[in-house]
Design a protein around this motif. Structure first.
Motif, mmCIF file in Angstrom:
data_model
loop_
_atom_site.group_PDB
_atom_site.id
_atom_site.type_symbol
_atom_site.label_atom_id
_atom_site.label_comp_id
_atom_site.label_asym_id
_atom_site.label_seq_id
_atom_site.Cartn_x
_atom_site.Cartn_y
_atom_site.Cartn_z
ATOM 1 N N VAL A 152 -7.627 -6.528 3.733
ATOM 2 C CA VAL A 152 -7.453 -7.270 2.478
ATOM 3 C C VAL A 152 -6.659 -8.542 2.730
ATOM 4 N N GLY A 153 -5.610 -8.433 3.562
ATOM 5 C CA GLY A 153 -4.738 -9.585 3.817
ATOM 6 C C GLY A 153 -5.406 -10.704 4.581
ATOM 7 N N THR A 154 -6.461 -10.390 5.345
ATOM 8 C CA THR A 154 -7.202 -11.438 6.049
ATOM 9 C C THR A 154 -8.358 -11.980 5.216
ATOM 10 N N GLY A 155 -8.497 -11.475 3.982
ATOM 11 C CA GLY A 155 -9.557 -11.969 3.097
ATOM 12 C C GLY A 155 -10.908 -11.347 3.358
ATOM 13 N N ASN A 156 -10.938 -10.185 4.041
ATOM 14 C CA ASN A 156 -12.212 -9.565 4.392
ATOM 15 C C ASN A 156 -12.528 -8.315 3.577
ATOM 16 N N ALA A 157 -11.727 -8.022 2.564
ATOM 17 C CA ALA A 157 -11.989 -6.849 1.737
ATOM 18 C C ALA A 157 -11.284 -7.014 0.403
ATOM 19 N N ALA A 158 -11.743 -6.258 -0.572
ATOM 20 C CA ALA A 158 -11.087 -6.192 -1.870
ATOM 21 C C ALA A 158 -10.096 -5.038 -1.862
ATOM 22 N N ALA A 159 -9.049 -5.177 -2.678
ATOM 23 C CA ALA A 159 -8.091 -4.090 -2.802
ATOM 24 C C ALA A 159 -8.744 -2.891 -3.482
ATOM 25 N N GLN A 160 -8.136 -1.753 -3.320
ATOM 26 C CA GLN A 160 -8.690 -0.532 -3.912
ATOM 27 C C GLN A 160 -8.057 -0.205 -5.253
ATOM 28 N N GLN A 161 -6.992 -0.902 -5.580
ATOM 29 C CA GLN A 161 -6.253 -0.605 -6.800
ATOM 30 C C GLN A 161 -6.753 -1.457 -7.960
ATOM 31 N N GLY A 162 -6.761 -0.880 -9.158
ATOM 32 C CA GLY A 162 -7.072 -1.649 -10.351
ATOM 33 C C GLY A 162 -8.471 -2.228 -10.317
ATOM 34 N N ASP A 163 -8.561 -3.556 -10.465
ATOM 35 C CA ASP A 163 -9.871 -4.204 -10.531
ATOM 36 C C ASP A 163 -10.392 -4.617 -9.159
ATOM 37 N N GLY A 164 -9.792 -4.100 -8.115
ATOM 38 C CA GLY A 164 -10.263 -4.453 -6.779
ATOM 39 C C GLY A 164 -10.051 -5.914 -6.462
ATOM 40 N N ALA A 165 -8.850 -6.418 -6.748
ATOM 41 C CA ALA A 165 -8.561 -7.846 -6.579
ATOM 42 C C ALA A 165 -8.722 -8.276 -5.133
ATOM 43 N N THR A 224 -11.578 9.103 12.548
ATOM 44 C CA THR A 224 -12.572 9.957 11.898
ATOM 45 C C THR A 224 -12.147 10.325 10.480
ATOM 46 N N ASP A 225 -10.930 9.917 10.099
ATOM 47 C CA ASP A 225 -10.452 10.186 8.741
ATOM 48 C C ASP A 225 -11.430 9.583 7.741
ATOM 49 N N PRO A 226 -11.938 10.361 6.794
ATOM 50 C CA PRO A 226 -12.950 9.839 5.854
ATOM 51 C C PRO A 226 -12.448 8.703 4.972
ATOM 52 N N ARG A 227 -11.117 8.555 4.858
ATOM 53 C CA ARG A 227 -10.595 7.477 4.010
ATOM 54 C C ARG A 227 -10.610 6.124 4.711
ATOM 55 N N THR A 228 -10.821 6.135 6.008
ATOM 56 C CA THR A 228 -10.721 4.894 6.765
ATOM 57 C C THR A 228 -11.920 3.994 6.484
ATOM 58 N N ARG A 229 -11.647 2.820 5.930
ATOM 59 C CA ARG A 229 -12.719 1.839 5.684
ATOM 60 C C ARG A 229 -12.950 0.947 6.886
ATOM 61 N N PHE A 264 0.828 -1.204 0.000
ATOM 62 C CA PHE A 264 0.000 0.000 0.000
ATOM 63 C C PHE A 264 0.858 1.248 0.000
ATOM 64 N N LYS A 265 0.462 2.200 -0.769
ATOM 65 C CA LYS A 265 0.836 3.596 -0.633
ATOM 66 C C LYS A 265 -0.357 4.391 -1.141
ATOM 67 N N ASP A 266 -1.112 4.885 -0.208
ATOM 68 C CA ASP A 266 -2.411 5.521 -0.429
ATOM 69 C C ASP A 266 -3.492 4.506 -0.771
ATOM 70 N N ILE A 267 -3.228 3.645 -1.743
ATOM 71 C CA ILE A 267 -4.221 2.676 -2.201
ATOM 72 C C ILE A 267 -3.648 1.270 -2.054
ATOM 73 N N VAL A 268 -4.470 0.346 -1.575
ATOM 74 C CA VAL A 268 -4.040 -1.033 -1.315
ATOM 75 C C VAL A 268 -4.000 -1.815 -2.627
ATOM 76 N N GLU A 269 -2.952 -2.595 -2.817
ATOM 77 C CA GLU A 269 -2.816 -3.435 -4.002
ATOM 78 C C GLU A 269 -2.561 -4.890 -3.590
#
Length: 520
Positions: free
Chosen positions: A368-381, A406-411, A327-332
Motif C-alpha cells: 500500500v505504501g508504495t502505491g501498488n495496492a489499496a488498503a483493506q480497511q474501510g473504503d479500501g483507500a 503459505t498463510d492464506p491472508r498473505t496478498r 496496520f494491525k490485522d488490517i492495513v489502513e
C-alpha cells in the motif's frame, strides 16, 4: 447539332467562349486561418496553377499574359494544342471527362489544405461541373482512379508536392442547342495553413532516436544511486529532471560535470542540457507504522522521533509531503500525502493495542505504501501518486516477525514487495526494535532492494541518530541532470531512464530509474 460551350469564369464574363479559372500563382499568405491567396503573375510563386504536357491540357489550357490559367473547350485557334480546332463544346445528355487538365503545386513554406468555392450563379442548375484529382477509386465504379472534390472540401497538399486536377461535366437533360454558357462567374481558391485535412489519426513517424553511447541494462553499481527521475513540472514536459546521488569522493564533493554523465531514455540517447549539484528537492515520504499490541513499549518514543523528523525537514525548507499507513490485522491509510502538521496529528492518534503481529500484514502495508495496492480497511483507500520528479521514501517501523508465505491472508510475497520498491525508485528505511525476529525479513528486504537501509535500536535508547541518518539521506546533495526528452508524446507511457557515470576514482557507474509521461 451544336454542342454546349464549356466555360469557366473568374472575375470577368466569358468572351468568345474563353474563360479564366482562378490564378496562375499565389504570392503570400494573408493570415493563419482560412487563407485567401493573393494574385501574382509568377506561376512559380507560393501556390501555382500550371498547365501540363498532356493532350487535354495542351488543347484546352493556357496561361494568359497576367499568369491566369485559361480553360477553353470551345472552338478557338489561339492555343498551342496539336489540333487546329481543339474544342467544340460539350454534348447534351452526357458525362464528359477531362483528365490531366492542370496541376496545383504547393511551392510555399508549409503544408496547406486547398479548397474552392463558387457563387450560386456559377453554373446552370441542370448542368454540373465536378473537379477531381487522380487517386484511389471511390465508391462509384465509373470514377475509378478519379476522386471528386466537393465545393468547400479541403484537399491536403503537402509542401513541395503537386496534385493533378481534372474536370468532369454532367449535362443530363441539358439542351445542346442552347448557346448560353454552362458555367460562368468567379471561382475562388482558398489555402488554409491551419486546416485539419492532414489529421488522419496517424501519430506520424516515430521520434528520432540517437544512439545511447552506452549499453542500457548494465549491472547495477553500488556507488551510484538514482533517487528519482521525472518531468520537471516547473519547467514543463517535455523537460525532464533526473536526480542522481553519486556516493563517491568526487560525487559527494560535487566535482562531477556534465561530461561525466550520459542519459539514455527508453533506449534513446538524450542530450544533457544542464547538470546542477544541489541539496534537498521535493520528497514524498510514506511511514508504515505497526500499531499492534507488541509495539506498546517503544511506540511513544517512535511517534515522538518521527514527528521531530518531520519538523526538522520543515525547518530546513525541504519541499516534503507525508503519508501514514498503519496496520494491525488490517492495513489502513491513516492519512494520504499531506503537510507536516496534519501528518503529526495522525501519528499522535496511533495507539498500540490488539491485533495479530504478523509479517504478512507488514508486507501488505508496504505494498500500500508504495502505491501498488489499496488498503483493506474501510473504503479500501489508496495513496495518491508520488509527485513526478520527487524523491520517494518509505520508512518501515515495525517489530513484526517472520511469516509463512503459505498463510492464506498473505496478498503479497516478500519478492513482490521488493519489486514494488525497486520499480518505484523508492528509498527504503527499515527501523526495528532489537530482541525481535523482524530482522529475518526486514533486513533481507533492505539488503535486497537497490536503495535500502536497515536500522536496529534497543528499547528505551535514543533514536535521534537513526532519524538524523534518515534526514541526511533525504537532504544530502545530489546531481540534477536536465534534458528535453526526444519523445515528447503525452501518451502516459512509462519511460525507463538509464544513467551512466564515469567517475574518476571508481570508474563506470550505472543506475536505472523511470518516470511516467503525462497524458494529453
Amino acid at each position: 447539332m451544336k454542342r454546349r460551350t464549356f466555360i469557366l469564369g473568374a472575375g470577368a464574363a466569358s468572351v468568345g467562349g474563353s474563360a479564366l479559372l482562378g490564378t496562375g500563382a499565389f504570392s503570400r499568405v494573408e493570415s493563419q486561418r482560412n487563407v485567401t491567396i493573393q494574385v501574382a503573375e509568377d506561376p512559380n510563386a507560393y501556390l501555382g496553377l500550371q498547365p501540363l504536357e498532356t493532350p487535354n491540357s495542351m488543347n484546352y489550357v493556357d496561361l494568359d499574359e497576367q499568369g491566369h490559367l485559361q480553360i477553353d473547350v470551345s472552338e478557338h485557334d489561339d492555343f498551342d494544342g496539336p489540333d487546329a480546332e481543339p474544342g467544340e463544346g460539350v454534348n447534351s445528355d452526357s458525362q464528359t471527362w477531362f483528365d490531366g487538365m492542370f496541376d496545383i503545386c504547393n511551392q510555399g513554406k508549409e503544408d496547406v489544405c486547398v479548397s474552392y468555392t463558387a457563387p450560386d450563379d456559377f453554373g446552370r442548375e441542370d448542368a454540373e461541373l465536378i473537379f477531381y484529382y487522380e487517386g484511389d477509386s471511390d465508391d462509384d465504379p465509373t470514377t475509378s482512379g478519379r476522386i471528386d472534390i466537393e465545393e468547400g472540401e479541403p484537399l491536403p497538399l503537402p509542401l513541395g508536392e503537386c496534385v493533378t486536377i481534372g474536370l468532369r461535366t454532367e449535362t443530363f437533360g441539358v439542351d445542346a442547342t442552347d448557346d448560353a454558357p454552362l458555367f460562368d462567374g468567379e471561382a475562388t481558391l482558398v489555402a488554409d495553413v491551419d486546416g485539419d485535412c492532414f489529421d488522419t489519426g496517424d501519430p506520424g513517424p516515430e521520434p528520432e532516436c540517437p544512439d545511447c553511447g552506452f549499453t542500457p541494462g548494465s549491472p547495477d553499481d553500488p556507488f551510484s544511486n538514482l533517487l528519482s527521475v521525472g518531468p520537471d513540472m516547473g519547467a514543463g514536459f517535455p523537460a525532464v529532471d533526473a536526480r542522481v546521488r553519486v556516493d563517491t569522493p568526487a560525487g559527494n564533493a560535487g566535482d562531477l560535470t556534465a561530461s561525466e554523465f550520459a542519459v539514455c531514455e527508453d533506449g534513446c540517447g538524450q542530450t544533457i542540457e544542464n547538470v546542477a549539484f544541489e541539496s534537498g528537492g521535493a520528497v514524498d515520504i510514506v511511514v508504515v507504522f505497526d500499531d499492534t499490541g507488541s509495539m506498546f513499549g517503544p511506540i511513544d518514543d517512535l511517534k515522538s522521533e518521527v514527528n521531530s523528523f518531520t519538523t526538522e525537514l520543515e525547518n530546513e525548507g525541504v519541499d516534503a509531503r507525508y503519508a501514514l499507513v498503519s496496520f494491525k490485522d488490517i492495513v489502513e491509510v491513516d492519512t494520504d500525502f499531506t503537510d507536516a502538521g496534519s501528518f503529526q496529528t495522525a501519528v499522535d492518534g496511533l495507539i498500540a493495542d490488539g491485533g495479530d503481529d504478523s509479517q504478512e500484514d507488514n508486507l501488505d502495508a508496504l505494498a500500500v505504501g508504495t502505491g501498488n495496492a489499496a488498503a483493506q480497511q474501510g473504503d479500501g483507500a489508496e495513496l495518491s501518486d508520488f509527485r513526478p520528479g520527487a524523491q520517494r521514501v518509505l520508512i518501515d517501523i515495525t517489530d513484526a516477525g517472520a511469516h509463512d508465505e503459505t498463510d492464506p491472508r498473505t496478498r503479497f510475497s516478500q519478492s513482490e514487495v521488493e519489486g514494488f520498491i525497486d520499480d518505484g525508485n523508492v528509498s527504503y528505511y527499515a527501523v526495528a526494535p532489537d530482541a525481535t525476529d523482524a530482522d529475518v525479513n526486514k533486513r533481507d528486504i533492505a539488503d535486497n532492494v537497490d536503495d535500502g537501509t536497515w536500522f536496529e535500536f534497543s528499547i528505551g535508547a535514543d533514536l535521534t541518530p537513526i532519524i538524523d541518518d534518515i534526514t541526511t539521506g533525504i537532504t544530502e546533495e545530489a546531481y540534477v541532470l536536465s534534458y528535453t526528452t526526444t519523445n515528447p508524446l503525452t501518451d502516459g507511457s512509462s519511460r525507463p531512464v538509464d544513467v551512466q557515470i564515469d567517475d574518476p576514482d571508481e570508474g563506470t557507474l550505472y543506475e536505472q530509474g523511470s518516470y511516467t509521461a503525462p497524458s494529453s
